[in-house]
Design a protein around this motif. Sequence first.
Motif, PDB file in Angstrom:
ATOM      1  N   ASN A   1      47.648  52.222  34.580  1.00 39.56           N
ATOM      2  CA  ASN A   1      47.837  51.389  35.773  1.00 39.56           C
ATOM      3  C   ASN A   1      46.471  50.936  36.261  1.00 39.56           C
ATOM      4  O   ASN A   1      45.591  51.769  36.462  1.00 39.56           O
ATOM      5  CB  ASN A   1      48.527  52.202  36.867  1.00 39.56           C
ATOM      6  CG  ASN A   1      49.941  52.576  36.483  1.00 39.56           C
ATOM      7  OD1 ASN A   1      50.767  51.698  36.262  1.00 39.56           O
ATOM      8  ND2 ASN A   1      50.211  53.862  36.377  1.00 39.56           N
ATOM      9  N   VAL A   2      46.310  49.638  36.434  1.00 40.76           N
ATOM     10  CA  VAL A   2      44.996  49.135  36.835  1.00 40.76           C
ATOM     11  C   VAL A   2      45.105  48.109  37.968  1.00 40.76           C
ATOM     12  O   VAL A   2      46.149  47.503  38.188  1.00 40.76           O
ATOM     13  CB  VAL A   2      44.239  48.475  35.645  1.00 40.76           C
ATOM     14  CG1 VAL A   2      44.198  49.408  34.435  1.00 40.76           C
ATOM     15  CG2 VAL A   2      44.839  47.130  35.261  1.00 40.76           C
ATOM     16  N   LEU A   3      43.988  47.960  38.676  1.00 43.61           N
ATOM     17  CA  LEU A   3      43.841  46.875  39.642  1.00 43.61           C
ATOM     18  C   LEU A   3      42.718  45.969  39.157  1.00 43.61           C
ATOM     19  O   LEU A   3      41.796  46.430  38.478  1.00 43.61           O
ATOM     20  CB  LEU A   3      43.473  47.421  41.026  1.00 43.61           C
ATOM     21  CG  LEU A   3      44.399  48.474  41.635  1.00 43.61           C
ATOM     22  CD1 LEU A   3      43.864  48.930  42.990  1.00 43.61           C
ATOM     23  CD2 LEU A   3      45.818  47.941  41.776  1.00 43.61           C
ATOM     24  N   LEU A   4      42.781  44.702  39.492  1.00 45.14           N
ATOM     25  CA  LEU A   4      41.683  43.784  39.204  1.00 45.14           C
ATOM     26  C   LEU A   4      40.742  43.782  40.402  1.00 45.14           C
ATOM     27  O   LEU A   4      41.178  43.585  41.542  1.00 45.14           O
ATOM     28  CB  LEU A   4      42.217  42.369  38.962  1.00 45.14           C
ATOM     29  CG  LEU A   4      43.293  42.235  37.878  1.00 45.14           C
ATOM     30  CD1 LEU A   4      43.707  40.770  37.739  1.00 45.14           C
ATOM     31  CD2 LEU A   4      42.804  42.790  36.542  1.00 45.14           C
ATOM     32  N   GLU A   5      39.461  44.030  40.117  1.00 39.35           N
ATOM     33  CA  GLU A   5      38.480  44.049  41.211  1.00 39.35           C
ATOM     34  C   GLU A   5      37.972  42.640  41.467  1.00 39.35           C
ATOM     35  O   GLU A   5      37.545  41.938  40.550  1.00 39.35           O
ATOM     36  CB  GLU A   5      37.313  44.979  40.863  1.00 39.35           C
ATOM     37  CG  GLU A   5      36.261  45.008  41.964  1.00 39.35           C
ATOM     38  CD  GLU A   5      35.195  46.086  41.771  1.00 39.35           C
ATOM     39  OE1 GLU A   5      35.313  46.893  40.831  1.00 39.35           O
ATOM     40  OE2 GLU A   5      34.246  46.088  42.580  1.00 39.35           O
ATOM     41  N   VAL A   6      38.015  42.232  42.723  1.00 41.67           N
ATOM     42  CA  VAL A   6      37.585  40.884  43.097  1.00 41.67           C
ATOM     43  C   VAL A   6      36.405  40.978  44.068  1.00 41.67           C
ATOM     44  O   VAL A   6      36.463  41.694  45.070  1.00 41.67           O
ATOM     45  CB  VAL A   6      38.742  40.097  43.768  1.00 41.67           C
ATOM     46  CG1 VAL A   6      38.328  38.641  43.966  1.00 41.67           C
ATOM     47  CG2 VAL A   6      40.020  40.185  42.934  1.00 41.67           C
ATOM     48  N   ASN A   7      35.357  40.266  43.743  1.00 39.86           N
ATOM     49  CA  ASN A   7      34.158  40.220  44.584  1.00 39.86           C
ATOM     50  C   ASN A   7      34.322  39.063  45.569  1.00 39.86           C
ATOM     51  O   ASN A   7      33.808  37.963  45.364  1.00 39.86           O
ATOM     52  CB  ASN A   7      32.939  40.022  43.670  1.00 39.86           C
ATOM     53  CG  ASN A   7      31.612  40.055  44.410  1.00 39.86           C
ATOM     54  OD1 ASN A   7      31.569  40.142  45.643  1.00 39.86           O
ATOM     55  ND2 ASN A   7      30.529  39.961  43.656  1.00 39.86           N
ATOM     56  N   MET A   8      35.073  39.319  46.623  1.00 41.50           N
ATOM     57  CA  MET A   8      35.486  38.246  47.536  1.00 41.50           C
ATOM     58  C   MET A   8      34.299  37.532  48.176  1.00 41.50           C
ATOM     59  O   MET A   8      34.321  36.323  48.363  1.00 41.50           O
ATOM     60  CB  MET A   8      36.396  38.801  48.640  1.00 41.50           C
ATOM     61  CG  MET A   8      37.769  39.224  48.183  1.00 41.50           C
ATOM     62  SD  MET A   8      38.722  37.903  47.410  1.00 41.50           S
ATOM     63  CE  MET A   8      39.049  36.820  48.812  1.00 41.50           C
ATOM     64  N   ALA A   9      33.266  38.291  48.554  1.00 34.39           N
ATOM     65  CA  ALA A   9      32.127  37.695  49.258  1.00 34.39           C
ATOM     66  C   ALA A   9      31.053  37.214  48.282  1.00 34.39           C
ATOM     67  O   ALA A   9      29.997  36.730  48.710  1.00 34.39           O
ATOM     68  CB  ALA A   9      31.541  38.699  50.242  1.00 34.39           C
ATOM     69  N   LYS A  10      31.333  37.341  46.975  1.00 41.81           N
ATOM     70  CA  LYS A  10      30.398  36.919  45.930  1.00 41.81           C
ATOM     71  C   LYS A  10      29.014  37.535  46.115  1.00 41.81           C
ATOM     72  O   LYS A  10      27.988  36.847  45.981  1.00 41.81           O
ATOM     73  CB  LYS A  10      30.288  35.391  45.894  1.00 41.81           C
ATOM     74  CG  LYS A  10      31.614  34.715  45.612  1.00 41.81           C
ATOM     75  CD  LYS A  10      31.403  33.245  45.373  1.00 41.81           C
ATOM     76  CE  LYS A  10      32.671  32.562  44.932  1.00 41.81           C
ATOM     77  NZ  LYS A  10      32.475  31.132  44.717  1.00 41.81           N
ATOM     78  N   GLU A  11      28.977  38.807  46.419  1.00 40.33           N
ATOM     79  CA  GLU A  11      27.694  39.499  46.580  1.00 40.33           C
ATOM     80  C   GLU A  11      27.112  39.794  45.203  1.00 40.33           C
ATOM     81  O   GLU A  11      27.806  40.302  44.322  1.00 40.33           O
ATOM     82  CB  GLU A  11      27.904  40.811  47.338  1.00 40.33           C
ATOM     83  CG  GLU A  11      28.274  40.619  48.788  1.00 40.33           C
ATOM     84  CD  GLU A  11      28.539  41.965  49.439  1.00 40.33           C
ATOM     85  OE1 GLU A  11      27.642  42.454  50.143  1.00 40.33           O
ATOM     86  OE2 GLU A  11      29.626  42.519  49.225  1.00 40.33           O
ATOM     87  N   GLU A  12      25.841  39.511  45.058  1.00 37.67           N
ATOM     88  CA  GLU A  12      25.187  39.735  43.766  1.00 37.67           C
ATOM     89  C   GLU A  12      25.160  41.199  43.372  1.00 37.67           C
ATOM     90  O   GLU A  12      25.167  41.550  42.194  1.00 37.67           O
ATOM     91  CB  GLU A  12      23.749  39.214  43.809  1.00 37.67           C
ATOM     92  CG  GLU A  12      23.624  37.804  43.281  1.00 37.67           C
ATOM     93  CD  GLU A  12      22.193  37.312  43.362  1.00 37.67           C
ATOM     94  OE1 GLU A  12      21.282  38.117  43.083  1.00 37.67           O
ATOM     95  OE2 GLU A  12      22.011  36.134  43.701  1.00 37.67           O
TER      96      GLU A  12
END
Length: 241
Positions: free
Chosen positions: A124-135
Amino acid sequence: MEQETGFIKENLKEVEERIQKACERAGRNRDEVTLVAVSKTKPLQMIEEAYDAGIRVFGENKVQELAEKHEKLPGDIRWQMIGHLQRNKVKNIIDKVDLIHSVDSIRLLETIEKEAEKKNVTANVLLEVNMAKEESKFGLFPEEVLSFTDKLKDFPHVIVRGLMTIAPDTDNPEENRQYFSGLRKLSVDIASKNIDNIHMGVLSMGMTNDYEVAIEEGATMVRIGTGIFGKRNYALDKNTR
Ligand SMILES: *Cc1c(COP(=O)(O)O)cnc(C)c1O
């Protein structure tokens, strides 16, 4: 330890109250939100104290630490891998974790598929999303996620359960509201595509500083470390963010 015992139980009580109040404000049921107690860098004794207070879901961000704690602590704990996962380490935890929060590449998914097949488990996995586009952060950019999900059909031993984000470190949790609502919108968009093996039930978002705002915006999992176990000692453990 330097702190007297009992403080974890007290902290948990406060966190629980604040979760309940946030649910009430949002018109949500308390049972829609799972508390993940983030125990990274913390000793077994502290985890046992949280366990005795009823906590069964614990989050770790290092493969070796998770595997060691998994071996030594009760079998009904649902361990969650919340940190960046290197492909060569997937085999060490694939049959020990309930959920991997941090998938952000097809190559990582390919490895998870291969190792899950070998051990005859479903990951079971989640997709990690970098919402704030932090480097400084891992994760897919929000605009990449929809095309990413189109490539996910060929992984029979993997089920995508939802999305995860780590919002920016800020003193004002209101600043992160936009990222939490954005993640929820993204999950609605993905769910509407009805792709096999992709469910969008889980939204893992919110940490000690911002979990109440995250719950108001639809979080189904909040990952709380400091608020339960106290500050981590960065001088002793340089590997921890
Ligand atoms: C450490 C960590 C947390 C917990 O952070 P706190 O601010 O201590 O609650 C949550 N999520 C991830 C991915 C982490 O690495």
